[in-house]
Scaffold this active site. Structure first.
Site, PDB file in Angstrom:
ATOM      1  N   GLY A  53       0.873  -1.180   0.000  1.00  0.00           N
ATOM      2  CA  GLY A  53       0.000   0.000   0.000  1.00  0.00           C
ATOM      3  C   GLY A  53       0.907   1.227   0.000  1.00  0.00           C
ATOM      4  O   GLY A  53       1.826   1.316   0.828  1.00  0.00           O
ATOM      5  N   ALA A  54       0.654   2.149  -0.935  1.00  0.00           N
ATOM      6  CA  ALA A  54       1.596   3.248  -1.161  1.00  0.00           C
ATOM      7  C   ALA A  54       1.938   4.048   0.109  1.00  0.00           C
ATOM      8  O   ALA A  54       3.120   4.217   0.444  1.00  0.00           O
ATOM      9  CB  ALA A  54       1.056   4.145  -2.266  1.00  0.00           C
ATOM     10  N   ARG A  81      10.069  -0.412  -4.547  1.00  0.00           N
ATOM     11  CA  ARG A  81       8.893  -0.589  -5.421  1.00  0.00           C
ATOM     12  C   ARG A  81       8.770   0.695  -6.247  1.00  0.00           C
ATOM     13  O   ARG A  81       8.677   1.786  -5.681  1.00  0.00           O
ATOM     14  CB  ARG A  81       7.616  -0.850  -4.595  1.00  0.00           C
ATOM     15  CG  ARG A  81       7.645  -2.227  -3.913  1.00  0.00           C
ATOM     16  CD  ARG A  81       6.282  -2.652  -3.421  1.00  0.00           C
ATOM     17  NE  ARG A  81       5.413  -3.030  -4.514  1.00  0.00           N
ATOM     18  CZ  ARG A  81       4.104  -3.261  -4.351  1.00  0.00           C
ATOM     19  NH1 ARG A  81       3.539  -3.129  -3.162  1.00  0.00           N
ATOM     20  NH2 ARG A  81       3.358  -3.614  -5.375  1.00  0.00           N
ATOM     21  N   ASP A  91      -1.447   4.941  -6.310  1.00  0.00           N
ATOM     22  CA  ASP A  91      -0.016   4.793  -6.023  1.00  0.00           C
ATOM     23  C   ASP A  91       0.785   5.979  -6.532  1.00  0.00           C
ATOM     24  O   ASP A  91       1.872   6.269  -6.033  1.00  0.00           O
ATOM     25  CB  ASP A  91       0.524   3.498  -6.631  1.00  0.00           C
ATOM     26  CG  ASP A  91       0.180   2.334  -5.733  1.00  0.00           C
ATOM     27  OD1 ASP A  91      -0.996   1.939  -5.705  1.00  0.00           O
ATOM     28  OD2 ASP A  91       1.078   1.858  -5.012  1.00  0.00           O
ATOM     29  N   ASN A 128      -2.918   3.000 -10.198  1.00  0.00           N
ATOM     30  CA  ASN A 128      -3.384   2.219  -9.043  1.00  0.00           C
ATOM     31  C   ASN A 128      -3.351   0.745  -9.435  1.00  0.00           C
ATOM     32  O   ASN A 128      -3.014   0.381 -10.565  1.00  0.00           O
ATOM     33  CB  ASN A 128      -4.793   2.666  -8.620  1.00  0.00           C
ATOM     34  CG  ASN A 128      -5.198   2.080  -7.278  1.00  0.00           C
ATOM     35  OD1 ASN A 128      -4.437   2.153  -6.308  1.00  0.00           O
ATOM     36  ND2 ASN A 128      -6.366   1.470  -7.189  1.00  0.00           N
ATOM     37  N   LYS A 129      -3.711  -0.108  -8.513  1.00  0.00           N
ATOM     38  CA  LYS A 129      -3.650  -1.563  -8.702  1.00  0.00           C
ATOM     39  C   LYS A 129      -4.207  -2.008 -10.049  1.00  0.00           C
ATOM     40  O   LYS A 129      -5.245  -1.485 -10.483  1.00  0.00           O
ATOM     41  CB  LYS A 129      -4.413  -2.228  -7.547  1.00  0.00           C
ATOM     42  CG  LYS A 129      -4.476  -3.732  -7.569  1.00  0.00           C
ATOM     43  CD  LYS A 129      -3.124  -4.410  -7.731  1.00  0.00           C
ATOM     44  CE  LYS A 129      -2.113  -4.006  -6.668  1.00  0.00           C
ATOM     45  NZ  LYS A 129      -0.728  -4.391  -7.026  1.00  0.00           N
TER      46      LYS A 129
HETATM   47  O1  MRU Z   1       0.588  -3.783  -4.679  1.00  0.00           O
HETATM   48  P1  MRU Z   1      -0.069  -3.105  -3.511  1.00  0.00           P
HETATM   49  O2  MRU Z   1      -0.895  -3.998  -2.669  1.00  0.00           O
HETATM   50  O3  MRU Z   1       0.929  -2.312  -2.711  1.00  0.00           O
HETATM   51  O4  MRU Z   1      -1.041  -2.070  -4.215  1.00  0.00           O
HETATM   52  C1  MRU Z   1      -1.782  -1.203  -3.415  1.00  0.00           C
HETATM   53  C2  MRU Z   1      -2.740  -0.378  -4.180  1.00  0.00           C
HETATM   54  O5  MRU Z   1      -2.825  -0.424  -5.389  1.00  0.00           O
HETATM   55  C3  MRU Z   1      -3.521   0.612  -3.391  1.00  0.00           C
HETATM   56  O6  MRU Z   1      -4.746   0.862  -3.999  1.00  0.00           O
HETATM   57  C4  MRU Z   1      -2.724   1.913  -3.312  1.00  0.00           C
HETATM   58  O7  MRU Z   1      -1.428   1.684  -2.866  1.00  0.00           O
HETATM   59  C5  MRU Z   1      -3.394   2.894  -2.450  1.00  0.00           C
HETATM   60  S1  MRU Z   1      -3.310   2.453  -0.762  1.00  0.00           S
HETATM   61  C6  MRU Z   1      -3.994   3.680   0.154  1.00  0.00           C
END
Ligand code: MRU
Length: 347
Positions: A70-71, A104, A246, A256-257
């Protein structure tokens, strides 16, 4: 506040009052500033297991392996990792800043948090001082989530079903969450919000983490596979889509994801408002647009297997871009803690 924790045998750590403000926390710096506690998110929901690390390299590995993810949460973890590195001297601190920044590539929060700590370190690199700076950073991130939540909650109808993707909750942030912060704030304001969580292949953050957090808070949540979103929208069952981010480019394009872009296209096709909720630490004004955002490619093994069980035939290869970019034109609003409209900037 009590911690549901599994302490490593023979070791005890003095736990601070959790900055997350919840009975669980993605990351907290222990009293004494020498140990970082990380909730191993790869093990949820089966096990709520905390790891205690005292070397910055362990934090780097935890970020890469997505023990912490999570970012905003990885930004906070990196800030604390630099506190651990500072105890080993200036050279180690510089090396740590460099390596952590590459752990990352998509989440700009990492670079933002590292820059915040390193700016302070130029004036005073004493670990105790940097620990205070990192804790303040963590507290500000939680405060930002609450502000974002309050803003986003206003956009939701009194009774609604919100679709979200991945996990943009307390686990992905310093606490409270961004997209889930909007849901929490709306519920706190008396709105009747039901969440549809997309499972989020390949690592199932929606199924494992979003569902876990919301169920813990007694917020109604229904899980769907990613491929069910279109049909549920077509039936008129979704009133809004709310996701995290992100990295947000200057023009409002949002990384984002993986799968978020598809949901935005679907929301547009069904005239459903699509909202992004993220702290300012996710905004990268140096990125002109989404094409400039680096997209992390992860191991194909995450797609070819579920945990250790291979699901594809031997010899088959897979793609695994971890994020996609949603163009600004598909986004109804971006909520940050600041009074800035990224989608309609004033000249
Ligand atoms: O690969 P991840 O689990 O780190 O990806 C997270 C996401 O895509 C979240 O939507 C993003 O980081 C926002 S978290 C507040």
């Amino acid at each position: 506040m009590t911690w549901a924790r599994t302490l490593p045998a023979g070791r005890a750590h003095a736990h601070p009052e959790p900055i997350s403000g919840a009975p669980y926390s993605a990351v907290e710096l222990m009293v004494g500033d020498k140990t970082l506690m990380l909730l191993d998110q790869r093990k949820l929901p089966a096990h709520e297991r905390y790891e205690y690390v005292s070397e910055w390299t362990q934090v780097e590995e935890a970020i890469k392996s997505m023990m912490v993810r999570g970012a905003p949460a990885i930004g906070i973890a990196a800030a604390y990792a630099l506190v651990l590195a500072a105890a080993r001297g200036a050279e180690t601190l510089r090396a740590a800043a460099d390596a952590l920044g590459k752990a990352r590539p998509t989440a700009v929060n990492l670079a933002h948090a590292i820059a915040t700590i390193m700016r302070e370190a130029e004036k005073n690199s004493a670990p105790a001082h940097l620990a205070e700076v990192a804790r303040t950073y963590h507290k500000e991130e939680v405060a930002a989530c609450k502000r974002i939540g309050a803003r986003g909650a206003e956009a939701l109808p009194q009774k609604c079903t919100v679709l979200t993707h991945c996990n943009a909750g307390a686990l992905a942030t310093g606490g409270f969450g961004t997209a889930l912060g909007v849901v929490r704030a709306a519920r706190a304001a008396g709105k009747d919000v039901h969440v549809i969580a997309c499972e989020t292949r390949p690592l199932l953050q929606g199924a494992r983490l979003t569902a876990w957090e919301l169920a813990r808070d007694h917020i109604p949540v229904t899980l769907v596979t990613d491929s069910m979103a279109a049909s549920i929208m077509a039936r008129g069952e979704i009133h809004a889509v709310v996701v995290g981010a992100d990295r947000i480019a200057k023009n409002g394009d949002v990384a984002n994801k993986i799968g978020t872009y598809g949901l935005a296209v679907l929301a547009h096709a069904h005239d459903i408002p699509f909202y992004v909720a993220a702290p300012w630490s996710t905004v990268d004004l140096a990125c002109a647009d989404g094409a400039a955002i680096p997209i992390e490619e992860r191991s194909e093994d995450e797609v070819l297997a579920i945990e250790t069980t291979r699901i594809a035939p031997a010899g088959v290869t897979a793609r695994n871009p971890a994020f996609d970019v949603t163009p600004a034109r598909l986004i109804r609003a971006i909520y940050t803690e600041r009074d800035v409209d990224l989608l309609h900037p004033t000249p």
